[in-house]
Enzyme design. Structure first.
Site, PDB file in Angstrom:
ATOM      1  N   ARG A 113       0.754  -1.192   0.036  1.00  9.42           N
ATOM      2  CA  ARG A 113       0.131   0.028   0.183  1.00  9.42           C
ATOM      3  C   ARG A 113       0.801   1.348  -0.131  1.00  9.42           C
ATOM      4  O   ARG A 113       0.365   2.456   0.407  1.00  9.42           O
ATOM      5  CB  ARG A 113      -1.067  -0.172   1.074  1.00  9.42           C
ATOM      6  CG  ARG A 113      -1.840  -1.264   1.328  1.00  9.42           C
ATOM      7  CD  ARG A 113      -3.055  -0.768   2.136  1.00  9.42           C
ATOM      8  NE  ARG A 113      -4.226  -2.093   2.244  1.00  9.42           N
ATOM      9  CZ  ARG A 113      -3.899  -2.846   3.039  1.00  9.42           C
ATOM     10  NH1 ARG A 113      -2.937  -3.116   3.674  1.00  9.42           N
ATOM     11  NH2 ARG A 113      -4.597  -3.935   3.012  1.00  9.42           N
ATOM     12  N   LYS A 135       3.845  11.941 -11.471  1.00  7.05           N
ATOM     13  CA  LYS A 135       2.807  10.991 -12.291  1.00  7.05           C
ATOM     14  C   LYS A 135       3.905   9.615 -12.545  1.00  7.05           C
ATOM     15  O   LYS A 135       4.871   9.538 -12.817  1.00  7.05           O
ATOM     16  CB  LYS A 135       2.385  11.567 -13.721  1.00  7.05           C
ATOM     17  CG  LYS A 135       1.595  12.579 -13.417  1.00  7.05           C
ATOM     18  CD  LYS A 135       0.923  12.849 -15.108  1.00  7.05           C
ATOM     19  CE  LYS A 135       0.038  13.766 -15.189  1.00  7.05           C
ATOM     20  NZ  LYS A 135      -0.385  14.489 -16.482  1.00  7.05           N
ATOM     21  N   GLU A 177      11.184  18.285 -25.037  1.00  2.00           N
ATOM     22  CA  GLU A 177      10.551  18.826 -23.983  1.00  2.00           C
ATOM     23  C   GLU A 177      11.005  20.024 -23.331  1.00  2.00           C
ATOM     24  O   GLU A 177      10.220  21.042 -22.947  1.00  2.00           O
ATOM     25  CB  GLU A 177      10.480  17.821 -22.764  1.00  2.00           C
ATOM     26  CG  GLU A 177      10.095  16.406 -22.989  1.00  2.00           C
ATOM     27  CD  GLU A 177       8.676  16.424 -23.126  1.00  2.00           C
ATOM     28  OE1 GLU A 177       7.867  17.260 -22.750  1.00  2.00           O
ATOM     29  OE2 GLU A 177       8.208  15.092 -23.379  1.00  2.00           O
ATOM     30  N   LYS A 219       8.137  23.078 -14.620  1.00  8.37           N
ATOM     31  CA  LYS A 219       7.314  22.132 -14.371  1.00  8.37           C
ATOM     32  C   LYS A 219       6.594  22.150 -13.040  1.00  8.37           C
ATOM     33  O   LYS A 219       5.615  21.945 -12.757  1.00  8.37           O
ATOM     34  CB  LYS A 219       7.893  20.725 -14.485  1.00  8.37           C
ATOM     35  CG  LYS A 219       7.034  19.634 -14.269  1.00  8.37           C
ATOM     36  CD  LYS A 219       7.342  18.172 -15.207  1.00  8.37           C
ATOM     37  CE  LYS A 219       6.289  17.451 -15.018  1.00  8.37           C
ATOM     38  NZ  LYS A 219       6.537  16.154 -15.703  1.00  8.37           N
ATOM     39  N   GLU A 229      -3.975  18.227 -12.454  1.00  8.92           N
ATOM     40  CA  GLU A 229      -4.556  18.439 -14.045  1.00  8.92           C
ATOM     41  C   GLU A 229      -5.731  18.895 -14.174  1.00  8.92           C
ATOM     42  O   GLU A 229      -6.547  18.672 -15.200  1.00  8.92           O
ATOM     43  CB  GLU A 229      -3.837  17.388 -14.972  1.00  8.92           C
ATOM     44  CG  GLU A 229      -3.359  17.915 -16.339  1.00  8.92           C
ATOM     45  CD  GLU A 229      -2.947  16.800 -17.112  1.00  8.92           C
ATOM     46  OE1 GLU A 229      -2.010  16.042 -17.109  1.00  8.92           O
ATOM     47  OE2 GLU A 229      -3.476  16.645 -18.211  1.00  8.92           O
ATOM     48  N   ARG A 233      -2.231  22.757 -15.346  1.00 13.63           N
ATOM     49  CA  ARG A 233      -0.905  21.459 -15.551  1.00 13.63           C
ATOM     50  C   ARG A 233      -1.368  20.996 -16.922  1.00 13.63           C
ATOM     51  O   ARG A 233      -0.082  20.681 -17.556  1.00 13.63           O
ATOM     52  CB  ARG A 233      -1.226  20.482 -14.577  1.00 13.63           C
ATOM     53  CG  ARG A 233      -0.040  19.381 -14.879  1.00 13.63           C
ATOM     54  CD  ARG A 233       0.107  18.365 -13.693  1.00 13.63           C
ATOM     55  NE  ARG A 233       1.188  17.461 -14.193  1.00 13.63           N
ATOM     56  CZ  ARG A 233       1.640  16.620 -13.262  1.00 13.63           C
ATOM     57  NH1 ARG A 233       1.286  16.293 -12.074  1.00 13.63           N
ATOM     58  NH2 ARG A 233       2.631  15.601 -13.441  1.00 13.63           N
ATOM     59  N   ASN A 237       0.726  19.747 -21.646  1.00 15.01           N
ATOM     60  CA  ASN A 237       0.442  18.930 -22.703  1.00 15.01           C
ATOM     61  C   ASN A 237       0.809  19.442 -24.249  1.00 15.01           C
ATOM     62  O   ASN A 237       0.306  18.894 -25.102  1.00 15.01           O
ATOM     63  CB  ASN A 237      -0.875  18.179 -22.816  1.00 15.01           C
ATOM     64  CG  ASN A 237      -1.090  17.320 -21.383  1.00 15.01           C
ATOM     65  OD1 ASN A 237      -0.253  16.772 -21.171  1.00 15.01           O
ATOM     66  ND2 ASN A 237      -2.255  17.510 -20.842  1.00 15.01           N
ATOM     67  N   HIS A 240       1.307  17.330 -26.958  1.00 14.31           N
ATOM     68  CA  HIS A 240       1.304  15.901 -26.781  1.00 14.31           C
ATOM     69  C   HIS A 240      -0.067  15.186 -27.343  1.00 14.31           C
ATOM     70  O   HIS A 240      -0.139  14.245 -27.078  1.00 14.31           O
ATOM     71  CB  HIS A 240       1.435  15.919 -25.315  1.00 14.31           C
ATOM     72  CG  HIS A 240       2.722  15.886 -24.768  1.00 14.31           C
ATOM     73  ND1 HIS A 240       3.654  16.986 -24.947  1.00 14.31           N
ATOM     74  CD2 HIS A 240       3.524  14.769 -23.963  1.00 14.31           C
ATOM     75  CE1 HIS A 240       4.799  16.700 -24.485  1.00 14.31           C
ATOM     76  NE2 HIS A 240       4.796  15.608 -23.750  1.00 14.31           N
ATOM     77  N   HIS A 244       0.554  11.866 -28.770  1.00 12.23           N
ATOM     78  CA  HIS A 244       0.360  10.497 -28.333  1.00 12.23           C
ATOM     79  C   HIS A 244      -0.220   9.500 -29.400  1.00 12.23           C
ATOM     80  O   HIS A 244      -0.211   8.253 -29.513  1.00 12.23           O
ATOM     81  CB  HIS A 244      -0.770  10.822 -27.187  1.00 12.23           C
ATOM     82  CG  HIS A 244       0.222  10.945 -25.986  1.00 12.23           C
ATOM     83  ND1 HIS A 244      -0.575  11.685 -24.793  1.00 12.23           N
ATOM     84  CD2 HIS A 244       1.387  11.007 -25.569  1.00 12.23           C
ATOM     85  CE1 HIS A 244       0.423  11.891 -23.831  1.00 12.23           C
ATOM     86  NE2 HIS A 244       1.666  11.425 -24.357  1.00 12.23           N
ATOM     87  N   HIS A 254       9.144   9.472 -28.141  1.00 12.05           N
ATOM     88  CA  HIS A 254       8.308  10.429 -27.669  1.00 12.05           C
ATOM     89  C   HIS A 254       8.650  11.702 -27.996  1.00 12.05           C
ATOM     90  O   HIS A 254       7.960  12.547 -28.447  1.00 12.05           O
ATOM     91  CB  HIS A 254       8.159  10.156 -26.076  1.00 12.05           C
ATOM     92  CG  HIS A 254       7.398  11.135 -25.382  1.00 12.05           C
ATOM     93  ND1 HIS A 254       6.130  11.259 -25.744  1.00 12.05           N
ATOM     94  CD2 HIS A 254       7.966  12.389 -24.629  1.00 12.05           C
ATOM     95  CE1 HIS A 254       5.374  11.935 -24.829  1.00 12.05           C
ATOM     96  NE2 HIS A 254       6.672  12.914 -24.177  1.00 12.05           N
TER      97      HIS A 254
END
Ligand code: ADP
Ligand code: ZN
Length: 350
Positions: A113, A135, A177, A219, A229, A233, A237, A240, A244, A254
């Site tokens: 956990r 993330k 990035e 960031k 997000e 935030r 993206n 992106h 994606h 990427h």
């Protein structure tokens, strides 16, 4: 000449406190962590390059590449943790690129956990982006980062000496990035990047360290405000959404996909926000300077089908990050038709 002093930054996020250790060396983790409680996780490439660093430390190995970011890897590593008698006191430290930090963060978040974890990013992309932000996720077949958590590591240690073995392609991926941060937040950086090149930063350790910290600061500023997000935030993206879809259809790294995505987003911006048309060409020049492709053949129809299924879909409208000008981005709710037209326009130009 710039002088750069090492300084740890303790940052508070809604989900936890993170110590950012910039300009550090890997061995410094042993100054604060008890070796008996640490289990390192890395991939086979990094293990091979940096064998002495792992000597005498419990280490779990993962196959290199995005293919390892699967729930089956989490299951296997969990069993290995049990064999190593890992307890709640264990600290997992991910040493690697985005794949390794994602796997480590996810595994640590669910094992018993949740146990403590930290990251030592070894790719430029990992340093400026993947390791920061909290993330952690794995893919579910073609669905990227479908299973995951938002949970901050205890620390992130930056040791840029790892970059000495990084391939040229990986350097470029990281710069995609960096160009993204420049486009959405930082016009001065946008101008600086035009004047420099990968070689400039490779040859100037202080400039590289400052560049990395500047991107991480952008960031973190965004994530501290909006960890889950819901608002600001989303700006991260930029480039992106299309990226994606392209990544799901074609095996392309990427960073390269993000570069193409940024071109498409800037093309849409020209008609929606009134971004100066010349900026699209300017962004293409910047991508070329950092050895990222500006042309890519893809099937706009199939990309559009994937976008319609994208998790960010909201009926007939879709959130899309556009540029007002270099250094200023905004979120727009766009009809699918506008995006489809842009994909077709990009495709017909190439
Ligand atoms: P990212 O998502 O950060 O691009 P990955 O975890 O997919 O990173 O790593 C990309 C590739 O680079 C992998 O093959 C990995 O083994 C390799 N790699 C990671 N760090 C280094 C390094 N410091 N030197 C050489 N290769 C590295
Ligand atoms: Zn990205």
């Amino acid at each position: 000449m710039a002088f750069y002093y090492r300084m740890d930054k303790l940052l508070t996020f809604p989900s936890g406190l993170v110590k950012y250790m910039f300009q550090s060396s890997f061995e410094q983790i042993w100054e604060t962590l008890d070796k008996n409680h640490v289990i390192l996780i890395t991939d086979e490439n990094i293990f091979r390059y940096y064998k002495p660093l792992f000597k005498d430390h419990k280490t779990l190995l993962v196959n290199p590449g995005e293919g390892a970011k699967e729930i089956s890897t989490i299951e296997r590593l969990s069993k290995e943790l049990v064999s190593l008698e890992a307890t709640r006191k264990t600290i997992l430290v991910g040493v690697g690129g985005g794949v390794i930090t994602d796997i480590t963060g996810f595994l640590a978040s669910v094992y018993m956990r949740g146990i403590s974890f930290g990251f030592v990013p070894t790719t430029l992309l990992g340093m400026v982006d993947a390791a920061a932000g909290g993330k952690n996720g794995v893919n579910l077949g073609f669905n990227k980062n479908m299973l995951g958590t938002i949970n901050q590591p205890d620390f992130i240690l930056y040791d840029t000496s790892f970059l000495s073995t990084l391939s040229d392609d990986e350097w470029s991926n990281g710069f995609a990035e960096i160009i993204k941060y420049a486009c959405i937040f930082d016009e001065a950086l946008y101008n600086e990047l035009h004047k420099n090149s990968i070689t400039t930063y490779k040859n100037d350790g202080d400039a590289l360290a400052m560049l990395i910290e500047r991107c991480v600061d952008w960031k973190n500023k965004t994530v501290m405000e909006d960890e889950h997000e819901k608002g600001v935030r989303k700006l991260l993206n930029f480039g992106h959404t299309a990226a994606h879809a392209i990544e799901q259809l074609y095996e392309i790294p990427h960073g390269k996909a993000v570069g193409i995505g940024m071109i498409i987003a800037s093309m849409i911006s020209v008609s929606v926000t009134g971004l100066e048309k010349s900026i699209t060409e300017d962004i293409k020049r910047l991508l070329s300077l950092y050895h990222l492709p500006v042309k890519f053949k893809f099937d706009p129809k199939r990309a559009m089908e994937l976008l319609r299924m994208d998790k960010k879909r909201n009926e007939q409208l879709m959130d899309y990050i556009l540029l007002d000008k270099p250094g200023k981005a905004t979120v727009h709710s766009l009809p699918f038709e506008v995006i489809e037209n842009a994909l077709n326009a990009y495709e017909s130009e190439n």
